[in-house]
Design a protein around this motif. Structure first.
Motif, mmCIF file in Angstrom:
data_model
loop_
_atom_site.group_PDB
_atom_site.id
_atom_site.type_symbol
_atom_site.label_atom_id
_atom_site.label_comp_id
_atom_site.label_asym_id
_atom_site.label_seq_id
_atom_site.Cartn_x
_atom_site.Cartn_y
_atom_site.Cartn_z
ATOM 1 N N GLU A 213 -1.172 7.083 7.501
ATOM 2 C CA GLU A 213 -2.465 6.937 6.820
ATOM 3 C C GLU A 213 -2.298 6.476 5.387
ATOM 4 O OE1 GLU A 213 -4.968 10.281 7.410
ATOM 5 O OE2 GLU A 213 -4.990 9.956 9.577
ATOM 6 N N ALA A 214 -1.146 6.746 4.823
ATOM 7 C CA ALA A 214 -0.918 6.330 3.434
ATOM 8 C C ALA A 214 -0.607 4.828 3.351
ATOM 9 C CB ALA A 214 0.218 7.139 2.846
ATOM 10 N N GLY A 215 -0.354 4.178 4.497
ATOM 11 C CA GLY A 215 -0.277 2.714 4.566
ATOM 12 C C GLY A 215 0.986 2.099 3.994
ATOM 13 N N MET A 216 0.821 0.847 3.574
ATOM 14 C CA MET A 216 1.967 0.016 3.209
ATOM 15 C C MET A 216 2.724 0.541 1.978
ATOM 16 S SD MET A 216 3.117 -2.572 4.728
ATOM 17 C CE MET A 216 4.546 -3.559 4.451
ATOM 18 N N ARG A 217 1.976 0.998 0.986
ATOM 19 C CA ARG A 217 2.656 1.468 -0.229
ATOM 20 C C ARG A 217 3.575 2.638 0.091
ATOM 21 N NH1 ARG A 217 1.182 -0.549 -4.917
ATOM 22 N NH2 ARG A 217 -0.618 -1.925 -4.846
ATOM 23 N N HIS A 218 3.098 3.522 0.946
ATOM 24 C CA HIS A 218 3.890 4.682 1.313
ATOM 25 C C HIS A 218 5.142 4.239 2.062
ATOM 26 C CE1 HIS A 218 5.063 8.592 2.686
ATOM 27 N NE2 HIS A 218 4.986 8.201 3.939
ATOM 28 N N PHE A 219 4.950 3.258 2.967
ATOM 29 C CA PHE A 219 6.083 2.755 3.743
ATOM 30 C C PHE A 219 7.150 2.177 2.803
ATOM 31 C CE2 PHE A 219 8.454 -0.560 5.843
ATOM 32 C CZ PHE A 219 8.900 0.095 6.986
ATOM 33 N N LEU A 220 6.684 1.386 1.826
ATOM 34 C CA LEU A 220 7.630 0.745 0.905
ATOM 35 C C LEU A 220 8.342 1.795 0.053
ATOM 36 C CD1 LEU A 220 5.504 -2.349 -0.186
ATOM 37 C CD2 LEU A 220 7.486 -2.336 1.330
ATOM 38 N N ALA A 221 7.591 2.812 -0.372
ATOM 39 C CA ALA A 221 8.204 3.857 -1.198
ATOM 40 C C ALA A 221 9.264 4.610 -0.399
ATOM 41 C CB ALA A 221 7.123 4.810 -1.695
ATOM 42 N N GLN A 222 8.978 4.810 0.902
ATOM 43 C CA GLN A 222 9.887 5.609 1.731
ATOM 44 C C GLN A 222 11.150 4.821 2.111
ATOM 45 O OE1 GLN A 222 7.930 7.118 5.189
ATOM 46 N NE2 GLN A 222 9.606 8.485 5.692
ATOM 47 N N PHE A 223 10.937 3.575 2.521
ATOM 48 C CA PHE A 223 12.079 2.831 3.055
ATOM 49 C C PHE A 223 12.671 1.813 2.078
ATOM 50 C CE2 PHE A 223 9.808 4.283 6.872
ATOM 51 C CZ PHE A 223 10.838 4.994 7.471
ATOM 52 N N GLY A 224 11.946 1.514 1.007
ATOM 53 C CA GLY A 224 12.448 0.554 0.022
ATOM 54 C C GLY A 224 13.841 0.903 -0.489
#
Ligand SMILES: NC(=O)c1ccc[n+]([C@@H]2O[C@H](COP(=O)([O-])OP(=O)(O)OC[C@H]3O[C@@H](n4cnc5c(N)ncnc54)[C@H](O)[C@@H]3O)[C@@H](O)[C@H]2O)c1
Length: 496
Positions: free
Chosen positions: A240-251
């Motif tokens: 639900e937190a979307g793309m920004r969350h994904f980038l923060a997690q896996f970046g």
């Protein structure tokens, strides 16, 4: 819609042959130039595969196949063509020479696309007199099924050319995507190169064999990619937190030492032998033609599944297929030639395709309903209930069907249907369809059906408008004079 009227294919190998098939099956005449002594055979084989695939791909009436001619020279091939597709081997000097020659002989307004997998269009158009109409149209194999063409302009390509090319590809079921800037290998091959490089390392380092590597792709992210690509998939992965969350997690993982993407493996003899042996073990029991057929059946299945995506509106390549079918129906199926009403109407001619057979090699049960449904659609088009009518909010819905199975249909068997209207009123049509074996004429199945005219928005039955009824009436009146077909009015399980 802007359409290609006549095409020329220069180079008729794997890719040029498949471009020709895509164009011909889209109803466009193609002249081919390829000096290879076996060009006719090679193109013929690709075309046969493509026809087989199209027979499975859609029930929409295919356009009459375009005419294929083999020209003695490039000059002869490009005469009169408004789309010329260059697909000669991937060598800059050869391609530039061929494109310059096409430019010399073609109509100055004709579009010239190159199938190159990676050469910059600026390099290719260097010696042209009319470079503004030249661009890269990079397709994917098999071109007759995969819809994408990456459209890439060079320094001297006009932006209008790319927009026009995109519009001209749509009626042949292709999706042109325009890149903002030219770059070697464009977008698709850059991505593939990266994964290819890493794959070679994994085999080289004995982490897995070719079969395991392919399994990792096809049982997992390969399935995701076919429908949502990379970024939309990752957006979902972010929750639900979307793309920004994904980038923060896996970046941060990008700096971990788990990729060798910048190093290129030495593709020496030992590695080539290793890959070839593993690939033989993985797929060597099947010939290339067999693998091609399996690939095509699978691709057709994927596109058909995606056609129902997004609540039936079509998704990704399935949306392109849905649009292509609309175009086909409008062109072919939309024909309003009134057949002879004094006989039951012959409305659908088809063949049992590979995707339709069950484990017994017989046509599977629901395909009978599909053919009867297509026959109903054909009747509806005949009385004016076409796409435009349905889009305005009215249609006929089937509310009852009784199918009797009388014989078996096998793979490749040619079939046709005839339909007799039994009765009608302002809301209803009751009709009886017989499915025949085209060779023997034997009846294989019958269906008695009832359709109701509906207001789709309100979800209610409503009287059909006068013009529709006026087209239906003469058919129904003529059919009322025919004997009632054997089996009409039967209940399920009724004795004789
Ligand atoms: N194979 C793929 O998967 C793929 C995918 C996308 C793009 N491409 C690109 O398509 C192009 C063709 O590749 P291919 O795989 O079809 O190669 P191919 O070797 O199968 O076919 C090339 C054909 O060009 C013909 N040819 C050679 N010189 C010619 C000339 N002067 N005039 C006319 N024809 C000539 C050859 O006889 C041959 O039939 C390349 O630029 C390639 O990068 C290939």
């Amino acid at each position: 819609m802007t359409a290609i009227r006549k095409a020329a294919c220069i180079g008729g190998g794997v890719i040029g042959g498949a471009w020709a098939a895509r164009l011909l099956l889209g109803g466009i005449d193609v002249s081919m130039y390829d000096p290879h002594p076996e060009a006719k055979r090679i193109v013929g084989e690709v075309l046969a595969n493509a026809e087989r695939a199209y027979a499975m791909l859609t029930m929409a009436p295919l356009l009459a196949r375009g005419r294929l001619t083999f020209s003695e020279s490039l000059k002869e091939a490009v005469a009169g063509a408004d789309w010329i597709q260059e697909s000669v081997p991937e060598r800059l000097d050869l391609k530039r020479g061929v494109i310059t020659e096409i430019d010399r002989y073609a109509d100055p307004k004709a579009l010239i696309g190159s199938s190159t997998s990676g050469i910059m269009p600026t390099e290719l158009q260097r010696d042209m007199k009319h470079p503004e109409r030249m661009f890269v149209a990079h397709p994917y194999n098999p071109v007759y099924l995969l819809p994408l063409a990456e459209l890439v302009g060079g320094e001297r390509t006009s932006p209008e050319t790319l927009e026009l090319a995109k519009a001209m590809l749509a009626p042949i079921g292709m999706k042109g995507v325009i890149l903002k800037k030219e770059i070697e290998a464009f977008v698709g091959d850059r991505l593939l190169e990266a994964i290819w490089r890493e794959g070679l390392w994994l085999i080289h380092d004995d982490i897995c064999d070719t079969e395991t590597l392919d399994d990792v792709i096809r049982y997992s992210f390969g399935m995701r990619w076919a429908q949502m690509g990379l970024f939309e998939t990752y957006r979902i992965a972010g929750g639900e937190a979307g793309m920004r969350h994904f980038l923060a997690q896996f970046g941060p993982c990008l700096s971990w030492p788990w990729t060798k993407l910048t190093d290129v493996v030495d593709l020496n003899d030992a590695l080539v032998d290793k890959i070839a042996a593993q690939s033989d073990a993985q797929s060597g029991s099947r010939g290339i033609r067999e693998l091609e057929r399996i690939r095509d059946e699978n691709l057709v299945g994927i596109m058909q599944a995606l056609k129902g995506g997004d609540g039936g509106k079509g998704w990704g390549s399935g949306k392109v297929l849905a649009d292509f079918e609309k175009h086909l129906w409008a062109k072919g199926g939309g024909k309003r030639e009134m057949p002879d009403f004094s006989q039951p109407l012959r409305l659908v001619d088809t063949k049992v395709s590979a995707a339709w057979v069950d484990y017994n090699g017989h046509m599977t049960e629901h395909r009978y309903l599909q053919i009867f449904g297509d026959t109903s659609d054909a009747l509806l088009r005949l009385i004016g209930v076409d796409f435009a009518y349905v889009e305005k909010g009215h249609s006929y819905y089937t509310v009852e069907t009784h199918i009797r199975h009388l014989g078996e249909a096998k793979l490749g068997q040619a079939l046709y249907t005839v339909l007799q209207v039994l009765s009608f009123d302002e809301k209803r049509i009751r009709y009886f369809t017989t499915l025949h074996d085209a060779q023997t004429g034997d009846a294989l199945a019958t269906a008695e059906q009832l359709m109701l005219h509906v207001d789709s928005g309100a979800g209610k039955a409503t009287a059909a408008p006068k013009d529709i009824l006026a087209r239906l009436r003469p058919i129904a009146e003529a059919h009322a004079r025919l004997p009632v077909p054997d089996g009409a009015g039967r209940s399920v399980g009724q004795k004789t």
